[in-house]
Design an enzyme around this catalytic site. Structure first.
Site, PDB file in Angstrom:
ATOM      1  N   SER A   1       0.845  -1.211   0.000  1.00 43.85           N
ATOM      2  CA  SER A   1       0.000   0.000   0.000  1.00 43.85           C
ATOM      3  C   SER A   1       0.869   1.245   0.000  1.00 43.85           C
ATOM      4  O   SER A   1       1.992   1.233   0.506  1.00 43.85           O
ATOM      5  CB  SER A   1      -0.894   0.010   1.232  1.00 43.85           C
ATOM      6  OG  SER A   1      -1.589   1.231   1.329  1.00 43.85           O
TER       7      SER A   1
ATOM      8  N   TYR B   1      -2.235   0.284  10.441  1.00 44.09           N
ATOM      9  CA  TYR B   1      -2.499  -0.303   9.121  1.00 44.09           C
ATOM     10  C   TYR B   1      -1.289  -0.096   8.201  1.00 44.09           C
ATOM     11  O   TYR B   1      -0.804  -1.037   7.554  1.00 44.09           O
ATOM     12  CB  TYR B   1      -3.758   0.322   8.497  1.00 44.09           C
ATOM     13  CG  TYR B   1      -3.936  -0.038   7.047  1.00 44.09           C
ATOM     14  CD1 TYR B   1      -4.415  -1.291   6.673  1.00 44.09           C
ATOM     15  CD2 TYR B   1      -3.587   0.862   6.035  1.00 44.09           C
ATOM     16  CE1 TYR B   1      -4.551  -1.639   5.332  1.00 44.09           C
ATOM     17  CE2 TYR B   1      -3.711   0.532   4.687  1.00 44.09           C
ATOM     18  CZ  TYR B   1      -4.199  -0.725   4.340  1.00 44.09           C
ATOM     19  OH  TYR B   1      -4.312  -1.065   3.016  1.00 44.09           O
TER      20      TYR B   1
HETATM   21  N1  LIG Z   1      -8.960  -0.147  -1.196  1.00 45.61           N
HETATM   22  C1  LIG Z   1      -7.866   0.555  -1.126  1.00 45.61           C
HETATM   23  O1  LIG Z   1      -7.884   1.770  -1.269  1.00 45.61           O
HETATM   24  C2  LIG Z   1      -6.530  -0.131  -0.879  1.00 45.61           C
HETATM   25  C3  LIG Z   1      -5.371   0.651  -0.933  1.00 45.61           C
HETATM   26  C4  LIG Z   1      -4.141   0.019  -0.716  1.00 45.61           C
HETATM   27  C5  LIG Z   1      -4.105  -1.338  -0.459  1.00 45.61           C
HETATM   28  N2  LIG Z   1      -5.255  -2.061  -0.423  1.00 45.61           N
HETATM   29  C6  LIG Z   1      -5.153  -3.470  -0.117  1.00 45.61           C
HETATM   30  O2  LIG Z   1      -5.969  -4.236  -0.972  1.00 45.61           O
HETATM   31  C7  LIG Z   1      -6.484  -5.368  -0.265  1.00 45.61           C
HETATM   32  C8  LIG Z   1      -7.992  -5.441  -0.401  1.00 45.61           C
HETATM   33  O3  LIG Z   1      -8.575  -4.208  -0.282  1.00 45.61           O
HETATM   34  P1  LIG Z   1     -10.075  -3.934  -0.761  1.00 45.61           P
HETATM   35  O4  LIG Z   1     -10.251  -2.476  -0.749  1.00 45.61           O
HETATM   36  O5  LIG Z   1     -10.370  -4.696  -1.995  1.00 45.61           O
HETATM   37  O6  LIG Z   1     -10.900  -4.515   0.482  1.00 45.61           O
HETATM   38  P2  LIG Z   1     -12.011  -5.632   0.634  1.00 45.61           P
HETATM   39  O7  LIG Z   1     -12.449  -5.538   2.051  1.00 45.61           O
HETATM   40  O8  LIG Z   1     -13.053  -5.508  -0.418  1.00 45.61           O
HETATM   41  O9  LIG Z   1     -11.226  -6.995   0.378  1.00 45.61           O
HETATM   42  C9  LIG Z   1     -10.494  -7.676   1.342  1.00 45.61           C
HETATM   43  C10 LIG Z   1     -11.016  -9.097   1.417  1.00 45.61           C
HETATM   44  O10 LIG Z   1     -10.135  -9.888   2.214  1.00 45.61           O
HETATM   45  C11 LIG Z   1     -10.938 -10.747   2.984  1.00 45.61           C
HETATM   46  N3  LIG Z   1     -10.180 -11.194   4.155  1.00 45.61           N
HETATM   47  C12 LIG Z   1      -9.692 -10.435   5.163  1.00 45.61           C
HETATM   48  N4  LIG Z   1      -9.060 -11.203   6.045  1.00 45.61           N
HETATM   49  C13 LIG Z   1      -9.140 -12.469   5.599  1.00 45.61           C
HETATM   50  C14 LIG Z   1      -8.681 -13.715   6.080  1.00 45.61           C
HETATM   51  N5  LIG Z   1      -8.002 -13.811   7.244  1.00 45.61           N
HETATM   52  N6  LIG Z   1      -8.944 -14.830   5.375  1.00 45.61           N
HETATM   53  C15 LIG Z   1      -9.620 -14.750   4.186  1.00 45.61           C
HETATM   54  N7  LIG Z   1     -10.090 -13.595   3.678  1.00 45.61           N
HETATM   55  C16 LIG Z   1      -9.850 -12.468   4.394  1.00 45.61           C
HETATM   56  C17 LIG Z   1     -12.115  -9.872   3.371  1.00 45.61           C
HETATM   57  O11 LIG Z   1     -13.201 -10.604   3.874  1.00 45.61           O
HETATM   58  C18 LIG Z   1     -12.396  -9.175   2.059  1.00 45.61           C
HETATM   59  O12 LIG Z   1     -13.245  -9.952   1.238  1.00 45.61           O
HETATM   60  C19 LIG Z   1      -5.981  -5.254   1.159  1.00 45.61           C
HETATM   61  O13 LIG Z   1      -4.842  -6.060   1.326  1.00 45.61           O
HETATM   62  C20 LIG Z   1      -5.625  -3.790   1.271  1.00 45.61           C
HETATM   63  O14 LIG Z   1      -4.646  -3.552   2.256  1.00 45.61           O
HETATM   64  C21 LIG Z   1      -6.465  -1.472  -0.619  1.00 45.61           C
END
Ligand SMILES: NC(=O)c1ccc[n+]([C@@H]2O[C@H](COP(=O)([O-])OP(=O)(O)OC[C@H]3O[C@@H](n4cnc5c(N)ncnc54)[C@H](O)[C@@H]3O)[C@@H](O)[C@H]2O)c1
Length: 400
Positions: A251, A264
């Protein structure tokens, strides 16, 4: 590059999608040795004639990029150049090329992940849903891994409905037993493992450090850090024989100081360093490891209505991007597809920032961006769960 070569060898060259026109103006020997040397990325191959020919990995010659062009080149080379030895050289090239055929085809056909076996964690919602769809479209078989409460089956069903290959895994990949079971499913279902995407993650709380709950700190470490460690640990024995790749989702927050999201950001900083360490130690086995590091993406997390951000943070987040907008899940999936493919075969230990310029900007450049530039590209993936990720999860904004 090719222009310089052409003038040096007095060549006139025209190379299009379907055809290759080649007019030789200088002596054939000089041209052959010059071209083969320049385009070579392998040691010379000896043929029965005693000639040494260099063989570029995915080209029929230095100028053509597909096998189809080989025939066209050979025919034209004979007719226009009037050099039968040149045609013979190219037939020889074709023979040698067949050795690399499967790799070359993987890289030139539409499916850049054809035949690869992959696991995507956190694949039922948000960016992960897009990665799962994109990988399937690119020809990979996908284990769609998510929590039992996530719409995993729905994503698998949607992929299969489009002719893709996917299997559901419902479990907590931060749990040792579940993480091993997830890897075992990939081996049972697909017979091998080429790609692990550690994408599962959580973003539950916005608060300055003194106010951040210990409970949510543990929750972040468990789901963002422990999950990636366990999955990588159990996947490596299978990634080694496949010369596979592990990609963790980092990130911008792992790179920059992020107020009210320090725990985070710290969890993502761990992943950046973790992937670099894994890349170093596993390079000797041909295994690559890297991070794709998104900026603010259009999922539940970056909307004040569905995530922990308040209005002020949401505004600041978008203003912090050079492009003045959120990225889309599909834009992220495109980067993951490249990073997981053979096209990225020299990319390891890297942090690929796909963040709309957040990490290179200071101030609020997004505020100066005109609205037509802020428009997101039109999606080509049919995503149903982009904003579902935080449903049923403990989410809190303490910055009132
Ligand atoms: N959305 C953003 O702006 C952003 C920015 C930088 C990084 N990210 C990274 O992208 C990834 C996903 O983000 P997103 O925005 O799509 O969120 P999201 O919540 O839609 O997706 C994350 C998914 O991971 C699943 N999850 C979490 N812990 C778990 C576990 N222990 N076992 C199985 N599944 C698990 C959740 O249930 C969810 O479905 C994360 O790693 C996040 O740090 C997101």
């Amino acid at each position: 590059m090719s222009v310089a070569i052409a003038s040096a060898a007095s060549l006139m060259l025209s190379c299009g999608e379907q055809s290759c026109t080649f007019v030789v103006m200088a002596s054939q020997t000089l041209i052959s040795s010059l071209l083969f040397c320049i385009f070579a990325d392998r040691p010379p191959t000896k043929f029965a004639s005693g000639r040494s020919l260099y063989r570029p990995e995915s080209r029929c010659c230095g100028f053509c990029s597909t096998r189809e062009e080989t025939g066209s080149f050979g025919a034209r080379g004979r007719n226009r150049g009037g050099r039968s030895t040149r045609a013979a050289e190219h037939r020889a090239y074709e023979c040698v090329q067949r050795l690399d055929q499967s790799k070359a085809e993987r890289m030139t056909m539409a499916g850049r992940l054809n035949g690869k076996s992959s696991i995507v964690t956190g694949a039922a919602t948000g960016i992960g849903e897009a990665i799962a769809h994109k990988f399937a479209r690119e020809g990979a078989k996908v284990i769609v891994a998510g929590l039992p409460t996530d719409p995993v089956e729905d994503v698998v069903h949607a992929i299969r409905a489009r002719g893709g290959v996917a299997e559901p895994f419902l479990g907590d990949v931060a749990d040792e037993v579940d993480a091993q079971a997830c890897i075992a499913l990939a081996i049972d279902a697909f017979g091998r493992l080429d790609i692990l995407i550690n994408h599962a993650g959580v973003f539950p709380e916005i608060a300055e450090c003194q106010d951040h709950s210990v409970e949510m700190f543990d929750y972040i470490v468990r789901n963002n850090v422990r999950s990636a460690f366990l999955m990588t640990k159990f996947a490596l024995p299978h990634l080694k024989p496949a010369r596979g790749v592990v990609i963790s989702t980092g990130s911008e927050a792992g790179e920059m100081g992020e107020p009210t999201a320090a725990p985070y950001g710290g969890s993502k900083g761990f992943l950046h360093a973790f992937m670099r360490g894994v890349a170093y130690e596993q390079g000797k086995h041909g295994v690559r490891a890297l991070c794709v590091c998104p900026g603010p993406i259009d999922t539940a997390w970056t909307h004040k209505e569905t995530g922990p951000m308040n209005e002020q943070m949401e505004k600041q987040t978008l203003a912090g991007t050079v492009l003045g907008r959120r990225g889309t899940p599909e834009e992220m999936a495109n980067v993951f597809a490249f990073a997981a493919s053979d096209e990225a075969s020299f990319v390891t230990g890297a942090l690929i920032f796909a963040d709309g310029g957040t990490t290179i900007a200071k101030g609020g450049p997004g505020e100066m961006v005109p609205s037509f530039v802020r428009e997101q590209p039109k999606p080509t993936l049919d995503l149903r769960h982009s904003h579902d990720g935080l449903k049923g999860k403990p989410v809190e904004n303490r910055m009132h």
